[in-house]
Design a protein around this motif. Sequence first.
Motif, mmCIF file in Angstrom:
data_model
loop_
_atom_site.group_PDB
_atom_site.id
_atom_site.type_symbol
_atom_site.label_atom_id
_atom_site.label_comp_id
_atom_site.label_asym_id
_atom_site.label_seq_id
_atom_site.Cartn_x
_atom_site.Cartn_y
_atom_site.Cartn_z
ATOM 1 N N LEU A 56 0.840 -1.205 0.000
ATOM 2 C CA LEU A 56 0.000 0.000 0.000
ATOM 3 C C LEU A 56 0.876 1.257 0.000
ATOM 4 C CD1 LEU A 56 -2.805 1.291 0.142
ATOM 5 C CD2 LEU A 56 -2.664 1.129 2.638
ATOM 6 N N LYS A 57 1.973 1.207 0.721
ATOM 7 C CA LYS A 57 2.859 2.364 0.771
ATOM 8 C C LYS A 57 3.463 2.647 -0.603
ATOM 9 C CE LYS A 57 6.824 4.213 3.338
ATOM 10 N NZ LYS A 57 7.806 3.931 4.427
ATOM 11 N N ARG A 58 3.795 1.581 -1.345
ATOM 12 C CA ARG A 58 4.396 1.766 -2.669
ATOM 13 C C ARG A 58 3.374 2.193 -3.718
ATOM 14 N NH1 ARG A 58 6.659 -3.320 -1.683
ATOM 15 N NH2 ARG A 58 5.440 -4.197 -3.429
ATOM 16 N N GLN A 59 2.163 1.654 -3.650
ATOM 17 C CA GLN A 59 1.196 1.878 -4.721
ATOM 18 C C GLN A 59 0.088 2.860 -4.333
ATOM 19 O OE1 GLN A 59 -0.170 -2.046 -5.930
ATOM 20 N NE2 GLN A 59 1.681 -2.381 -7.137
ATOM 21 N N GLY A 60 0.023 3.247 -3.077
ATOM 22 C CA GLY A 60 -1.009 4.162 -2.624
ATOM 23 C C GLY A 60 -0.601 5.610 -2.829
ATOM 24 N N PRO A 61 -1.268 6.522 -2.117
ATOM 25 C CA PRO A 61 -2.331 6.258 -1.141
ATOM 26 C C PRO A 61 -3.683 5.996 -1.797
ATOM 27 C CG PRO A 61 -1.981 8.600 -1.334
ATOM 28 C CD PRO A 61 -0.945 7.957 -2.218
ATOM 29 N N VAL A 62 -4.610 5.419 -1.017
ATOM 30 C CA VAL A 62 -5.969 5.155 -1.484
ATOM 31 C C VAL A 62 -6.928 5.920 -0.579
ATOM 32 C CG1 VAL A 62 -7.746 3.411 -1.842
ATOM 33 C CG2 VAL A 62 -5.370 2.877 -2.383
ATOM 34 N N ARG A 63 -7.525 6.969 -1.154
ATOM 35 C CA ARG A 63 -8.450 7.803 -0.380
ATOM 36 C C ARG A 63 -9.889 7.663 -0.852
ATOM 37 N NH1 ARG A 63 -3.917 11.257 -1.230
ATOM 38 N NH2 ARG A 63 -2.757 11.629 0.724
#
Length: 306
Positions: free
Chosen positions: A174-181
């Motif tokens: 998630l840290k590599r491909q995010g963030p997801v808001r």
Amino acid sequence: MQDLNDMVYFAEVAERGGFAAAGRALGIPKSRLSRRVADLEAQLGVQLLQRSTRSLSLTPAGELYLRHCTAMRDAAQAAAEAVAQVQTEPRGTIRISCPVTLAQGSVGPLLPIFMQRYPAVRVEMMVLNRPVDPVEEGVDIALRVRPVIEDSATLVAKSFGPSAGLLVIKPDLLKRQGPVRTPFDLERLDTVAMSAAGDGRASLRLEGPQGVQHVLTHAPRYLADDLATLHFAVLAGTGAGVLPDYLVRADIRDGRLVEVLPGWGPAPGICHAVFPQRRALVPAVRKLIDFLADNLSGSEPHDYSI
């Protein structure tokens, strides 16, 4: 009033396909059995069986009458079991069917506790991912997780409450491909799934606050039609995926996984049991139904393959 034994005789003849087989099962001469069924037909004023030199078949009236005869016979057997056990501890064999991940995550650990509490009870559990018809397959309790509880004229249902799935991911991924808001941000994530269409894409319907819905179309990196296998992949950082909450509750607590978008997830299913009403009269079966209701309600086990 007609002789209820004749109803049992007719049911045995119909189910065993002939007078000879039914006579052997009942310990009654074939000639006597044939006469009793003929007398029953005369009393009812209808033909129940179509006889020929080589075969025996039910008439339409016979098919209708057979359903009532078997229900009467089974209810009598259940009543006898109940009376025999009313002043004793529950005993006997209980046959139960259960989806694989529900068995592995919730029911499997619970059954030994139940059996310790009732040592005279024996359990046979079918662990499989296909629909089971309790009446046709001789199962006392069939556990299911489905979006709705289906109506049935022959089965009673007992709900154990909602069952939730969570969209989870390894924190590093998630840290590599995010963030997801927002749900639209999910499109940038690698994913895993149980199945996909011919073009390699899959759809995931998510529900959010106030019932808002979003359909995520994605191309899973990894497909596996087993939730435990997908769990390994998510833990390894292969992609985000929807998993039963009982499988990932400890992972979330210990920081191995996180929810991708808290508050968003697939529509919950209903964990429930279905069973023939007559079997619930048997004390051991009734005790197990109540035990599962007490211990599964609120635990939200989930299986997406049923």
